[in-house]
Write an enzyme that holds these catalytic residues in place. Structure first.
Site, mmCIF file in Angstrom:
data_model
loop_
_atom_site.group_PDB
_atom_site.id
_atom_site.type_symbol
_atom_site.label_atom_id
_atom_site.label_comp_id
_atom_site.label_asym_id
_atom_site.label_seq_id
_atom_site.Cartn_x
_atom_site.Cartn_y
_atom_site.Cartn_z
ATOM 1 N N GLU A 34 0.839 -1.192 0.000
ATOM 2 C CA GLU A 34 0.000 0.000 0.000
ATOM 3 C C GLU A 34 0.884 1.255 0.000
ATOM 4 O OE1 GLU A 34 -3.048 -1.524 0.293
ATOM 5 O OE2 GLU A 34 -3.837 0.345 -0.522
ATOM 6 N N PHE A 35 1.907 1.227 0.835
ATOM 7 C CA PHE A 35 2.833 2.355 0.944
ATOM 8 C C PHE A 35 3.542 2.572 -0.392
ATOM 9 C CE2 PHE A 35 5.379 5.307 3.396
ATOM 10 C CZ PHE A 35 6.552 5.385 2.660
ATOM 11 N N ASP A 36 4.038 1.500 -0.980
ATOM 12 C CA ASP A 36 4.767 1.601 -2.246
ATOM 13 C C ASP A 36 3.881 2.179 -3.346
ATOM 14 O OD1 ASP A 36 6.997 0.595 -1.066
ATOM 15 O OD2 ASP A 36 6.669 -1.473 -1.727
ATOM 16 N N LEU A 82 16.302 -0.487 -2.551
ATOM 17 C CA LEU A 82 16.175 -1.096 -3.870
ATOM 18 C C LEU A 82 14.868 -0.651 -4.483
ATOM 19 C CD1 LEU A 82 17.196 -4.736 -2.936
ATOM 20 C CD2 LEU A 82 18.545 -3.119 -4.262
ATOM 21 N N ASP A 115 13.262 -10.117 5.361
ATOM 22 C CA ASP A 115 12.397 -9.073 5.894
ATOM 23 C C ASP A 115 12.735 -8.792 7.353
ATOM 24 O OD1 ASP A 115 10.435 -7.210 5.981
ATOM 25 O OD2 ASP A 115 8.772 -8.628 6.093
ATOM 26 N N ARG A 134 20.624 1.623 9.176
ATOM 27 C CA ARG A 134 20.490 2.416 7.969
ATOM 28 C C ARG A 134 20.246 3.893 8.271
ATOM 29 N NH1 ARG A 134 16.865 1.380 2.716
ATOM 30 N NH2 ARG A 134 15.062 1.643 4.059
ATOM 31 N N TYR A 223 24.539 -10.018 2.741
ATOM 32 C CA TYR A 223 24.351 -10.148 1.287
ATOM 33 C C TYR A 223 25.019 -9.082 0.437
ATOM 34 C CZ TYR A 223 20.561 -7.138 2.974
ATOM 35 O OH TYR A 223 19.846 -6.181 3.620
ATOM 36 N N LYS A 286 20.442 -9.211 -8.786
ATOM 37 C CA LYS A 286 21.583 -8.297 -8.895
ATOM 38 C C LYS A 286 22.421 -8.680 -10.107
ATOM 39 C CE LYS A 286 21.791 -7.949 -3.889
ATOM 40 N NZ LYS A 286 22.446 -8.404 -2.669
HETATM 41 S S1 IVH Z 1 21.014 -5.572 -1.498
HETATM 42 C C1 IVH Z 1 21.973 -1.013 -2.685
HETATM 43 N N1 IVH Z 1 20.036 -7.908 -0.940
HETATM 44 O O1 IVH Z 1 16.019 -4.627 1.194
HETATM 45 C C2 IVH Z 1 21.050 -1.912 -1.967
HETATM 46 N N2 IVH Z 1 19.033 -6.025 0.104
HETATM 47 O O2 IVH Z 1 14.940 -2.069 -0.220
HETATM 48 C C3 IVH Z 1 21.749 -3.105 -1.480
HETATM 49 N N3 IVH Z 1 17.221 -6.589 1.673
HETATM 50 O O3 IVH Z 1 17.881 -2.008 2.556
HETATM 51 C C4 IVH Z 1 20.840 -4.015 -0.791
HETATM 52 N N4 IVH Z 1 17.350 -8.781 1.419
HETATM 53 O O4 IVH Z 1 17.487 -4.057 3.997
HETATM 54 C C5 IVH Z 1 19.923 -6.587 -0.713
HETATM 55 N N5 IVH Z 1 19.341 -10.093 -0.511
HETATM 56 C C6 IVH Z 1 19.230 -8.769 -0.297
HETATM 57 C C7 IVH Z 1 18.281 -8.229 0.599
HETATM 58 C C8 IVH Z 1 18.205 -6.835 0.763
HETATM 59 C C9 IVH Z 1 16.740 -7.786 2.042
HETATM 60 C C10 IVH Z 1 16.727 -5.316 2.190
HETATM 61 C C11 IVH Z 1 17.795 -4.388 2.658
HETATM 62 C C12 IVH Z 1 17.679 -3.151 1.832
HETATM 63 C C13 IVH Z 1 16.281 -3.267 1.335
HETATM 64 C C14 IVH Z 1 16.191 -2.597 -0.003
#
Ligand code: IVH
Length: 667
Positions: A34-36, A82, A115, A134, A223, A286
């Site tokens: 909803e937020f997005d 992301l 999450d 963050r 990650y 990625k």
């Molecule tokens: S990569 C430049 N990999 O999702 C961003 N993020 O909306 C690098 N998250 O702040 C993040 N699983 O808290 C990445 N496998 C994953 C992830 C992940 C969860 C979270 C993370 C990030 C948010 C992005």
């Protein structure tokens, strides 16, 4: 102001409020989806009407979880988010855009999107030096002391092929099993429940007391590696190498060369993820090569080399039949939606939690509305929206939070800063009375053999109005009730008699003082030894007990300030309940530790710190807070303070662990 400008302004205000609910209060009111959707709507308007741009718009930031109690540190590399999508079409677009921009073959890495709450760990010379949240993406809170309690995060790295300085980012998570345990404990203590493991994890990380953090068993999955001299030139290889340094790197990451492989991964994990011990809400794709990542670069908010595909939370549409308001043991009033039964992820849903008044208000609920019900990360289904298009003249009235207790009629109160309403009529409100009795008789409290129906029957028959009345029950009273046979009645009478030997700390827990759960009750019992001294304790002396803060201390004071509670305790004592710590446990069981001085540090498995202090003193030993040349032993638990350890080593003080200590006592 024209219509467009007004719309933009309203959206910004709304999104800011949701940001606040989510990041500051850890109490989201709407779903992420909803937020997005709303954020995208705002972004689209801002794109078309740049004349209404605002550098402080919610589209220009990644949210903030800054809190003033931690030191704030600037991120060397900003922590971006992301770009999120729920559509396979946008995943295809990500692929074709990457192809177009790179104009050469590329590999993709598919990973799960965890999450929890994100963290950046900084390692220098192989040692963890900082753990930063963050925050607003540019600056975050330094939560190193808390993060050090997470066992899966290495404090020193293995091997020697790591860069002098690098960062590794990942997600801090509270596993489902721990989440359930924690909520059960909070329920017993009359504390508000965490809505999902994500809130529980971020709330835990912001705790001022690292021992509380340690007790909650957080986990971390990593990650993303950042630094100047990373060992490899692909994301995948860097993660594999980082795993050899001791990091918990998910082993379900896959190299993909085609979109088909990506969609296979999405389909597979959309189902299989339910078996994982932690919450996930999507897949992250990625570009593997760091060189290609660099070429693709970043937008203001997120990398062009990655995209997050979010799983659709399972959702159903059904009708809202009515809203009930339930009153709990501590007087909290919880709104519950009664729904037209509907099938949702394999179970029939009849009721959904509405959490609090703010949520009811923001949903603009009317009786008869068609509502969306979701079972996302949460265990209890919740209403995430209303299909207002289906509203007709026949739709019923708007739902308002009630102003008076549905059970006793008392005017409800809402303490400043809280989202919950309470019925203040503790002494006269039936569900509160019955709830307190149910808690009192429960297995971990007084262990009196009666269930909620018996409490209900005895209450309705007028035999019990409070916990002390239980001890006036006669066998013939029970036999006068329906369904009672001699044998089960006698069993209850026996368990009532047996409860008179239940130790003081459990009696204290049974009283149901708000925020006094099993552990706190134990600490209080050992610190004050009997009810009289506890009753006379000041706020300061209560707060001196380890892990007891102002909120608990104040609640204990409030409890004992109430005349009704005092007379209840007087009666319970007169019926023979234990109102002091067992003498035989307390008084000089031996003099085996006479002349020895101890410092207790860290957390223990078999007894609490207060218990160890009591045990040492019972055996003639002394305890002190800091290590000196007079210290004979350090009783060391997990996560013992580094300073104390170093000092002990310097002074040559002996360090013993709890098992050795208990053995020493036996001898
Ligand atoms: S990569 C430049 N990999 O999702 C961003 N993020 O909306 C690098 N998250 O702040 C993040 N699983 O808290 C990445 N496998 C994953 C992830 C992940 C969860 C979270 C993370 C990030 C948010 C992005």
């Amino acid at each position: 102001m024209n219509e467009i400008e007004a719309k933009i302004k309203a959206l910004r205000e709304e999104l800011e409020q949701h940001n606040y609910n989510y990041y500051v209060l850890s109490e989201p009111v709407i779903s992420d989806r909803e937020f997005d959707i709303r954020l995208k709507e705002l972004q689209a308007l801002e794109d078309v009407y740049p004349e209404y741009a605002d550098p402080l718009s919610p589209t220009r930031r990644v949210g903030s979880d800054l809190s003033k109690d931690f030191e704030q540190v600037e991120h060397r590399y900003p922590m971006l988010s992301l770009s999120n999508t729920y559509s396979e079409g946008e995943v295809r677009e990500f692929y074709s855009r990457s192809m177009r921009l790179l104009n050469e073959p590329f590999e993709m890495i598919a990973e799960l999107k965890y999450d929890g709450t994100s963290i950046s760990l900084i390692y220098e010379q192989g040692r963890l030096t900082h753990a930063i949240t963050r925050g607003d993406g540019t600056r975050g809170d330094d939560v190193t002391a808390n993060v050090k309690t997470i066992r899966s995060i290495p404090l020193k790295l293995r091997g020697d092929n790591y860069p002098d300085r690098f960062e590794i980012r990942g997600e801090i998570l509270l596993p489902w099993a721990e989440f359930d345990r924690l909520n059960k404990e909070r329920e017993e203590q009359g504390e508000p429940l965490f809505a999902n493991p994500r809130n529980a994890a971020s709330g835990t990380l912001k705790q001022q007391n690292p021992t509380v953090v340690a007790s909650r068993k957080l986990d971390a999955y990593l990650y993303y590696l950042l630094g100047e001299n990373l060992p490899a030139d692909t994301h995948y290889d860097n993660l594999q190498i980082a795993r050899s340094w001791g990091f918990k790197i998910p082993d379900v990451i896959r190299k993909c060369y085609t979109l088909d492989e990506v969609f296979d991964y999405l389909t597979y994990w959309n189902v299989e993820r339910k078996k994982l011990p932690v919450a996930t809400d999507g897949v992250v794709l990625k570009i593997n090569s760091l060189y290609q990542q660099k070429n693709l670069g970043f937008t203001a908010k997120s990398p062009r080399w990655a995209i997050a595909y979010k799983f659709q939370a399972e959702r159903a549409v059904t009708r809202l039949n009515s809203v009930a308001f339930q009153v709990g043991r501590t007087g909290t009033v919880t709104p519950v939606a009664n729904l037209e039964p509907v099938l949702l992820s394999g179970t029939t849903v009849r009721r959904a939690s509405l959490y609090n008044a703010d949520i009811i208000e923001s949903l603009d609920l009317h009786i008869g509305d068609c509502v969306y019900v979701e079972k996302g990360g949460e265990i209890i289904p919740k209403i995430t929206g209303v299909d207002s298009a289906t509203r007709t003249k026949l739709t019923g009235n708007k739902v308002h939070f009630i102003t008076n207790c549905p059970e006793c009629g008392a005017a409800l109160t809402r303490p400043a800063g809280e989202t919950a309403y309470y019925c203040p009529n503790e002494a006269g409100c039936p569900p509160q009375i019955k709830g307190r009795i149910e808690h009192f008789v429960s297995r971990r409290a007084m262990d009196i053999h009666m269930g909620p129906e018996t409490v209900e029957d005895l209450y309705n028959a007028g035999y019990i109005r409070n916990t002390a009345d239980l001890y006036t029950l006669k066998l013939r009273d029970l036999l006068r009730l329906e369904r009672w046979a001699e044998k089960s009645a006698q069993n209850l009478m026996d368990s009532l008699e047996a409860s008179k030997t239940v130790p003081f700390e459990r009696v204290l827990f049974a009283l149901g003082i708000r925020y006094v759960g099993e552990t706190v009750a134990k600490r209080l019992a050992y610190a004050f030894l009997n009810i009289r001294q506890l009753q006379q304790a000041s706020l300061e002396s209560l707060m001196q007990v380890s892990e007891i803060g102002e909120r608990i201390a104040q609640s204990v004071l409030n409890y004992f300030a109430d005349e009704g509670n005092l007379s209840l305790i007087g009666r319970l004592a007169a019926y023979g309940l234990q109102m002091s710590v067992d003498e035989t446990v307390l008084t000089g069981r031996s003099n085996s530790l006479k002349g020895l001085s101890f410092v207790i540090s860290g957390t223990f498995a078999k007894h609490s710190r207060d218990e160890y202090k009591a045990i040492i003193e019972q055996h003639g030993g002394k305890c002190s807070g800091s290590v000196s040349s007079k210290t004979d032993y350090i009783l060391a638990g997990d996560n013992m303070g580094q300073v104390k350890l170093e000092k002990a080593a310097k002074l040559g003080v002996k360090i013993i662990h709890e098992d050795e200590f208990l053995k020493m006592l036996d001898e």
